[in-house]
Scaffold this active site. Structure first.
Site, PDB file in Angstrom:
ATOM      1  N   HIS A 232      -1.373  62.853  78.665  1.00 45.56           N
ATOM      2  CA  HIS A 232      -1.381  61.514  78.068  1.00 45.56           C
ATOM      3  C   HIS A 232      -2.611  61.304  77.192  1.00 45.56           C
ATOM      4  O   HIS A 232      -2.531  60.620  76.156  1.00 45.56           O
ATOM      5  CB  HIS A 232      -1.322  60.419  79.132  1.00 45.56           C
ATOM      6  CG  HIS A 232      -1.245  59.053  78.519  1.00 45.56           C
ATOM      7  ND1 HIS A 232      -0.073  58.536  78.007  1.00 45.56           N
ATOM      8  CD2 HIS A 232      -2.210  58.130  78.252  1.00 45.56           C
ATOM      9  CE1 HIS A 232      -0.310  57.350  77.479  1.00 45.56           C
ATOM     10  NE2 HIS A 232      -1.603  57.084  77.615  1.00 45.56           N
ATOM     11  N   ASP A 236      -2.663  60.018  73.316  1.00 46.09           N
ATOM     12  CA  ASP A 236      -3.548  58.994  72.764  1.00 46.09           C
ATOM     13  C   ASP A 236      -4.346  59.517  71.576  1.00 46.09           C
ATOM     14  O   ASP A 236      -4.495  58.828  70.560  1.00 46.09           O
ATOM     15  CB  ASP A 236      -4.525  58.513  73.840  1.00 46.09           C
ATOM     16  CG  ASP A 236      -3.922  57.495  74.793  1.00 46.09           C
ATOM     17  OD1 ASP A 236      -2.844  56.958  74.494  1.00 46.09           O
ATOM     18  OD2 ASP A 236      -4.547  57.234  75.839  1.00 46.09           O
ATOM     19  N   HIS A 259     -10.758  56.434  73.377  1.00 49.03           N
ATOM     20  CA  HIS A 259     -10.411  55.764  72.123  1.00 49.03           C
ATOM     21  C   HIS A 259     -11.670  55.517  71.292  1.00 49.03           C
ATOM     22  O   HIS A 259     -11.655  55.657  70.064  1.00 49.03           O
ATOM     23  CB  HIS A 259      -9.728  54.427  72.398  1.00 49.03           C
ATOM     24  CG  HIS A 259      -8.379  54.553  73.027  1.00 49.03           C
ATOM     25  ND1 HIS A 259      -7.361  55.280  72.455  1.00 49.03           N
ATOM     26  CD2 HIS A 259      -7.876  54.039  74.175  1.00 49.03           C
ATOM     27  CE1 HIS A 259      -6.287  55.198  73.231  1.00 49.03           C
ATOM     28  NE2 HIS A 259      -6.582  54.465  74.277  1.00 49.03           N
TER      29      HIS A 259
END
EC number: 3.5.1.108
Length: 294
Positions: A232, A236, A259
């Site tokens: 995952h 992202d 992020h």
């Protein structure tokens, strides 16, 4: 090789991860050289998907300005990248994209329904020419030149369920759909109460999030992959890099990335004009790069 957009408009509905409210989403075709554009129908406000429009990276990647914002765009951006789509308009009636099942597979299904068509303009990609790295202590994200783009990602959590996981992803649409698209977002049970006290994760549930306790996974169906957590994080990262406006032709390596680090990396790339080259995939140049679009 030509730029791509959608054949037709498609619509969907899903719950917002942070506010927990139903959100309508519409994907629309756009003409060549338009890029990826988000539109808040409730505000009549457009936001180009680009690093300069990112205003927050705390819990998700957020676009916005003084008119408002759109949160949690990375899963949709990831699917758009995998399908090689260059031009698309995303219409939302709220301040976040729907979380769907916590992965990007629902967005892949929407793109399959919409279909993809060529436009009369050459596809362009961003070829990395020299290493660019961003660090925060022992955490880092890095882009380096390559002939066959890969993502090499390692995560390490002080948790018995997750521990340390690594995954090496070789770019192709087929590989993405089979090995990355179904990997769900995850969170820790101990953090849920604090997040909800800040009006975050109100839409989070076992239907759209892997919830991890100290030594167990609360989801009754378990994991989709034994290393779903690191997969995952790759999902992202692909979404975050798509904000550069092109498919990035370079190796991405990360240890405990986020992020925020991905955003700083995109800014560092754009700051150094010698770090990349925008290559137009005419017939004479496309062969060296076409593998990643298979």
């Amino acid at each position: 090789m030509k730029q791509l957009t959608l054949v037709k408009t498609v619509k969907g509905v899903g719950i917002g991860l942070h506010k927990g409210e139903p959100i309508e989403i519409t994907l629309e075709p756009l003409e060549a050289n338009s890029g990826i554009v988000f539109f808040r129908s409730d505000l009549n406000a457009s936001y180009k998907a680009s690093p300069e429009n990112v205003i927050n990276t705390q819990m998700a990647t957020v676009l916005g300005d003084d008119r408002g914002f759109i949160s949690t765009i990375e899963h949709l951006m990831s699917a758009i990248n995998a399908y090689g789509i260059d031009n698309v308009r995303i219409v939302l009636n709220a301040n976040e994209a729907p979380v769907m099942d916590g992965s990007s597979i629902s967005f892949c299904m929407m793109l399959d329904e919409a279909g993809v068509k060529e436009l009369d303009a050459p596809k362009k990609i961003m070829v990395i020419k020299k290493p660019i790295e961003v660090r925060d202590g022992n955490k880092f994200v890095r882009l380096t030149p390559t002939k066959e783009p890969r993502i090499n990602y390692t995560i390490k959590f002080d948790n018995a369920v997750i521990g340390e996981q690594s995954y090496n992803f070789e770019f192709s649409k087929k590989n993405y759909i089979e090995n990355i698209a179904r990997a769900r977002t995850f969170g820790f049970l101990k953090d849920v109460q604090a997040l909800r006290s800040m009006n975050l994760a109100l839409g989070g549930s076992l239907e759209n999030t892997i919830v991890v306790d100290e030594n167990r996974i609360l989801n009754p169906e378990g994991l989709r992959f034994k290393d779903e957590f690191v997969r995952h994080k790759i999902l992202d990262a692909i979404g975050d890099l798509t904000l550069l406006g092109y498919r990035v032709f370079g190796d991405y390596t990360s240890y405990a990335g986020s992020h925020h680090l991905n955003h700083l990396l995109t800014k560092e790339v754009l700051k150094d004009k010698d770090a990349y080259e925008i290559v137009s995939l005419e017939k004479t140049t496309q062969k060296a790069y076409e593998k990643v679009f298979a």
